[in-house]
Write a protein that holds these residues in place. Sequence first.
Motif, short mmCIF file in Angstrom:
data_model
loop_
_atom_site.label_atom_id
_atom_site.label_comp_id
_atom_site.label_asym_id
_atom_site.label_seq_id
_atom_site.Cartn_x
_atom_site.Cartn_y
_atom_site.Cartn_z
N MET A 114 0.82 -1.22 0.00
CA MET A 114 0.00 0.00 0.00
C MET A 114 0.86 1.27 0.00
O MET A 114 0.41 2.33 -0.42
N MET A 128 -10.61 -1.04 2.89
CA MET A 128 -9.22 -0.64 3.19
C MET A 128 -8.92 -0.85 4.67
O MET A 128 -9.49 -0.19 5.54
N SER A 166 -5.40 -1.48 7.27
CA SER A 166 -3.95 -1.70 7.45
C SER A 166 -3.66 -1.66 8.94
O SER A 166 -4.56 -1.48 9.76
N THR A 180 0.26 5.10 5.01
CA THR A 180 -0.10 3.89 4.26
C THR A 180 -1.46 4.05 3.59
O THR A 180 -1.62 3.81 2.39
N GLN A 181 -2.45 4.46 4.36
CA GLN A 181 -3.81 4.51 3.81
C GLN A 181 -4.00 5.71 2.88
O GLN A 181 -4.71 5.60 1.88
N LYS A 190 -13.77 2.45 4.29
CA LYS A 190 -12.64 2.57 5.22
C LYS A 190 -12.94 1.85 6.53
O LYS A 190 -13.90 2.17 7.22
N HIS A 224 -7.30 7.76 12.47
CA HIS A 224 -8.44 7.35 11.64
C HIS A 224 -9.20 8.58 11.14
O HIS A 224 -9.65 8.61 9.99
N ILE A 247 -7.41 10.08 8.20
CA ILE A 247 -7.56 9.28 6.96
C ILE A 247 -8.98 9.45 6.40
O ILE A 247 -9.17 9.60 5.19
#
Length: 306
Positions: free
Chosen positions: A62, A80, A82, A91-92, A109, A130, A133
Amino acid sequence: MINRKNWGELMLLVTGGTGMSGAAVIREFARRGIPVRALVRSDDKARALAAMPTVEPVVGDMLRPETLRAALQDVHRVLMISSPRERMVDTQCTFIDAAKAAGVPHIVKFSGKESGVGFDAEVFRGTRQHGQIEQHLERSGLAWTHLRPSQFMQFYLPGTLTGVDADERALVLPAGASRLAPVDIEDIAKVCVALMTGEGHEGRSYDMTGPEALTMHEVVERITAATGVPHRYREVSPEEYRRRLTAAGHPQGTVDLLDELFAERRRRPDSELRLGAHRRFGVEPTTLAQFATRNAAAFLTPALAA
Ligand SMILES: NC(=O)c1ccc[n+]([C@@H]2O[C@H](COP(=O)([O-])OP(=O)(O)OC[C@H]3O[C@@H](n4cnc5c(N)ncnc54)[C@H](OP(=O)(O)O)[C@@H]3O)[C@@H](O)[C@H]2O)c1
């Protein structure tokens, strides 16, 4: 060759399918015979997943968009996931940008939200990340869905960061009098499959907890009842907890993460229940007693703990 036409035309991709929650999602897809592509980081992990006939493993990273072309090709929807311990925001967000460039229309997500009433998502880096993201995904212009489970029940299993100490048969935590409403990953996996295969979830957020808010004493009571072996809760100070984690070889970042988490849990000791996703998708909420009964062997034999 996986026959997608028998099920439908959607090409679905799951990332993180070799981790704790992602593996449960992949198993749920396989159990229902729904074709799914899984992004993995090595050929060995690809071989392990390929044993499930409806799973198509594809190798990629990713964090390295140039490795994702095959995984993202013709994909309609991604779940998604990780690791919270490996540069999760980078990463995301890198993955979201790569998915957009590849023409993927919709990302679900796998996010997170503590069950504590008034828990400040900004002071705990897990929930703060979170949030960052989620914002990146919403700004990307892609269709998005956020799934926000609370603490996993699996984190009471021996061998996990916050699980039972198998030598002491005790939960040894700085949790104070806080009540948590943990959720079973198996319940979350069922909701993930519903979100990935159903329509009309774009622009929506689904929060999930388990069906009860339990103190640590109530948690060990249920583990004791399920295993027939006495377990107890041993309260430790935040300083002692930090020392234990450090002595067990956990990196500073993990020690700091758990310190933040338990400080905010102690400050916000009450939990609320959020069962709307269970109800909407017809998933019976698993109680901690049921979870402990299903995992009694793993509580007593740490090698079995997943
Ligand atoms: N712990 C909780 O109670 C809780 C509650 C709510 C939400 N969450 C969230 O749930 C999510 C998943 O947690 P988990 O415990 O299931 O994670 P995990 O067991 O650490 O698994 C992480 C997965 O992501 C994969 N991965 C990591 N970096 C990658 C990369 N660069 N490229 C491709 N794959 C990559 C890993 O692959 P490898 O197998 O190759 O390492 C693994 O499959 C996290 O975002 C966490 O914050 C956790």
